[in-house]
Scaffold this motif. Structure first.
Motif, short mmCIF file in Angstrom:
data_model
loop_
_atom_site.label_atom_id
_atom_site.label_comp_id
_atom_site.label_asym_id
_atom_site.label_seq_id
_atom_site.Cartn_x
_atom_site.Cartn_y
_atom_site.Cartn_z
N LEU A 114 90.28 -15.33 15.94
CA LEU A 114 91.26 -15.51 14.88
C LEU A 114 92.51 -14.66 15.15
O LEU A 114 93.64 -15.11 14.92
CB LEU A 114 90.66 -15.15 13.53
CG LEU A 114 89.54 -16.08 13.03
CD1 LEU A 114 88.84 -15.45 11.82
CD2 LEU A 114 90.09 -17.45 12.68
N THR A 115 92.30 -13.46 15.66
CA THR A 115 93.44 -12.61 16.01
C THR A 115 94.32 -13.30 17.05
O THR A 115 95.55 -13.33 16.92
CB THR A 115 92.98 -11.25 16.54
OG1 THR A 115 92.14 -10.62 15.57
CG2 THR A 115 94.15 -10.35 16.87
N ARG A 116 93.70 -13.84 18.10
CA ARG A 116 94.47 -14.54 19.14
C ARG A 116 95.23 -15.72 18.56
O ARG A 116 96.37 -15.99 18.93
CB ARG A 116 93.54 -14.99 20.27
CG ARG A 116 92.98 -13.86 21.12
CD ARG A 116 92.39 -14.38 22.42
NE ARG A 116 91.29 -15.30 22.20
CZ ARG A 116 90.01 -14.93 22.06
NH1 ARG A 116 89.69 -13.63 22.13
NH2 ARG A 116 89.06 -15.83 21.88
N GLN A 117 94.58 -16.46 17.66
CA GLN A 117 95.23 -17.60 17.01
C GLN A 117 96.50 -17.16 16.28
O GLN A 117 97.57 -17.74 16.43
CB GLN A 117 94.26 -18.26 16.03
CG GLN A 117 94.86 -19.32 15.12
CD GLN A 117 95.00 -20.67 15.78
OE1 GLN A 117 94.44 -20.91 16.85
NE2 GLN A 117 95.74 -21.56 15.14
N VAL A 119 98.25 -14.31 16.57
CA VAL A 119 99.26 -13.73 17.46
C VAL A 119 99.99 -14.83 18.22
O VAL A 119 101.23 -14.78 18.38
CB VAL A 119 98.61 -12.72 18.42
CG1 VAL A 119 99.60 -12.31 19.52
CG2 VAL A 119 98.11 -11.49 17.66
N HIS A 120 99.26 -15.83 18.67
CA HIS A 120 99.88 -16.94 19.40
C HIS A 120 100.91 -17.65 18.53
O HIS A 120 102.03 -17.96 18.98
CB HIS A 120 98.81 -17.93 19.87
CG HIS A 120 99.36 -19.06 20.69
ND1 HIS A 120 99.41 -19.03 22.06
CD2 HIS A 120 99.90 -20.26 20.31
CE1 HIS A 120 99.95 -20.16 22.50
NE2 HIS A 120 100.25 -20.92 21.47
N GLU A 121 100.55 -17.92 17.28
CA GLU A 121 101.46 -18.66 16.41
C GLU A 121 102.69 -17.83 16.05
O GLU A 121 103.74 -18.39 15.73
CB GLU A 121 100.74 -19.12 15.15
CG GLU A 121 99.67 -20.17 15.44
CD GLU A 121 99.26 -20.98 14.22
OE1 GLU A 121 98.81 -22.12 14.43
OE2 GLU A 121 99.39 -20.48 13.09
N ILE A 122 102.59 -16.52 16.12
CA ILE A 122 103.72 -15.64 15.82
C ILE A 122 104.61 -15.42 17.04
O ILE A 122 105.84 -15.37 16.92
CB ILE A 122 103.21 -14.28 15.30
CG1 ILE A 122 102.48 -14.46 13.96
CG2 ILE A 122 104.36 -13.28 15.15
CD1 ILE A 122 101.59 -13.29 13.59
N THR A 123 104.01 -15.30 18.21
CA THR A 123 104.77 -14.92 19.40
C THR A 123 105.10 -16.07 20.33
O THR A 123 106.09 -16.02 21.07
CB THR A 123 104.00 -13.84 20.20
OG1 THR A 123 102.74 -14.39 20.63
CG2 THR A 123 103.75 -12.61 19.35
N VAL A 124 104.27 -17.12 20.34
CA VAL A 124 104.49 -18.27 21.21
C VAL A 124 104.96 -19.48 20.40
O VAL A 124 105.97 -20.11 20.71
CB VAL A 124 103.22 -18.63 22.01
CG1 VAL A 124 103.45 -19.85 22.88
CG2 VAL A 124 102.78 -17.44 22.86
N ARG A 155 90.73 -8.86 8.67
CA ARG A 155 90.74 -7.95 9.81
C ARG A 155 91.57 -8.53 10.96
O ARG A 155 92.36 -7.82 11.59
CB ARG A 155 89.32 -7.64 10.27
CG ARG A 155 89.25 -6.50 11.28
CD ARG A 155 87.82 -6.05 11.55
NE ARG A 155 87.15 -5.54 10.37
CZ ARG A 155 87.31 -4.31 9.90
NH1 ARG A 155 88.14 -3.46 10.51
NH2 ARG A 155 86.66 -3.92 8.81
N ALA A 156 91.40 -9.82 11.22
CA ALA A 156 92.19 -10.47 12.26
C ALA A 156 93.68 -10.43 11.91
O ALA A 156 94.54 -10.19 12.77
CB ALA A 156 91.73 -11.91 12.45
N ALA A 157 93.98 -10.66 10.64
CA ALA A 157 95.38 -10.62 10.20
C ALA A 157 95.97 -9.22 10.39
O ALA A 157 97.11 -9.07 10.83
CB ALA A 157 95.48 -11.04 8.74
N ALA A 158 95.20 -8.20 10.05
CA ALA A 158 95.67 -6.83 10.22
C ALA A 158 95.96 -6.53 11.69
O ALA A 158 97.00 -5.93 12.02
CB ALA A 158 94.64 -5.85 9.66
N ARG A 159 95.07 -6.94 12.55
CA ARG A 159 95.28 -6.70 13.99
C ARG A 159 96.52 -7.45 14.48
O ARG A 159 97.31 -6.91 15.27
CB ARG A 159 94.04 -7.12 14.77
CG ARG A 159 92.83 -6.25 14.51
CD ARG A 159 91.61 -6.68 15.30
NE ARG A 159 90.45 -5.83 14.97
CZ ARG A 159 89.24 -5.98 15.48
NH1 ARG A 159 89.01 -6.95 16.37
NH2 ARG A 159 88.27 -5.17 15.11
N ALA A 160 96.69 -8.68 14.01
CA ALA A 160 97.85 -9.47 14.43
C ALA A 160 99.14 -8.85 13.88
O ALA A 160 100.17 -8.84 14.56
CB ALA A 160 97.71 -10.91 13.96
#
Length: 317
Positions: A114-117, A119-124, A155-160
């Motif tokens: 979920l973190t990767r998802q 981060v990808h949508e924010i940065t790519v 938690r995934a959102a916080a990491r992202a």
């Protein structure tokens, strides 16, 4: 340069202008697009949506933050066309309205996935749209208690958020203690979190709004217009004056810098009829006149709708 991601590309924070910080172009539950009773053609959605956004722009609205998460009708190419047609900056989100709106594929996913998802949508970018998310949506599932899935998403959102510098807003401000624990464990300042819907009718007595603000969190008074005085009010409605008085107490109690306000309206609801007559423009047509009548000055109104959202939405890189 301070900046915010919009669907047409990053813009300087100074260009946001007046911000409606928690709204929806069109929100529906997963699967609503398969229900022919409520299915709408693109033309019908445009006919409902464009006049509302144009009126928002005419009133002086600059930015519309869409809180429609993954699986709930998010349509970024559509948002891009609306932004180009109306002149309104539209900020799209990644994340989920709540664990109970995440389809099974995501519901089974790990925190790492979920973190990767996110981060990808924010940065790519989101899918192949070329547009980057400017904020992360999380939420408490029905029942007013965070589920295990909710906690994984938080938690995934916080990491992202820590990785990318974009903020988080929540669906409901209830059961905030485990959320705050997660954000702290992941090293995320609560200043980067807007605890939403603190003002709705069903949350009263369940939200520790001043405690959240005292710890640095931001509070969303963002269901303005869902009034019990309506002919057919929603179950989360609240008496108009009671909600306004709640906001006024918060502002006058020394929490102005912690407050953001919005209407949580749907321009074109998906899979449900929506609330007739309720639009983002309630902010200009009803709320701001109510604030002025209550003695709130123009500087405070600017803080609520320009300065606080700008501070919150700016990417912290």
């Amino acid at each position: 340069m301070s900046r915010v991601n919009t669907v047409l590309g990053p813009i300087p924070t100074e260009e946001l202008g007046f911000v409606a910080v928690h709204e929806h172009i069109g929100y529906g539950m997963p699967g609503c697009e398969l229900d022919t009773k409520w299915w709408k053609t693109p033309e019908e959605r445009y006919e409902e949506t464009v006049p509302k956004l144009r009126r928002f722009h005419e009133y002086g609205g600059g930015t519309f933050v869409d809180a429609t998460g993954i699986c709930n009708g998010r349509d970024v190419d559509y948002y891009k066309s609306l932004a180009a047609r109306t002149g309104v900056h539209i900020v799209a989100c990644t994340g989920f309205v709540g664990g109970d709106t995440a389809l099974a594929f995501f519901a089974r996913a790990s925190v790492e996935y979920l973190t990767r998802q996110f981060v990808h949508e924010i940065t790519v970018g989101i899918g192949d749209t070329g547009s980057k998310a400017g904020i992360i949506k999380v939420g408490v599932s029905r029942g007013f208690r965070m589920t295990d899935l909710d906690k994984r998403i938080y938690r995934a959102a916080a990491r992202a958020a820590v990785t990318t510098g974009v903020p988080i807003f929540t669906h409901l401000a209830v059961d905030s203690e485990p959320a705050i624990d997660i954000f702290r464990e992941e090293g995320l300042s609560l200043d980067r979190v807007l605890f939403g819907h603190a003002d709705d009718g069903v949350s009263q007595g369940k939200v520790r709004d001043t405690e959240i603000a005292d710890q640095g969190g931001r509070i969303g008074f963002d269901t303005f217009g869902y009034d019990l005085e309506l002919p057919d009010p929603p179950f989360w409605g609240r008496p108009r004056k009671e909600r306004l008085d709640h906001l006024l107490r918060f502002i006058r109690g020394g929490y102005l810098d912690r407050v953001l306000a919005s209407a949580d309206a749907n321009c074109s609801p998906l899979g449900w009829p929506g609330v007739k007559g309720h639009t983002v423009n309630y902010l200009f047509e009803e709320l701001i006149p109510d604030l002025r009548e209550a003695g709130i000055d123009e500087a405070t109104i600017t803080t609520l709708f320009v300065d606080n959202p700008a501070s919150f939405l700016t990417i912290q890189s």
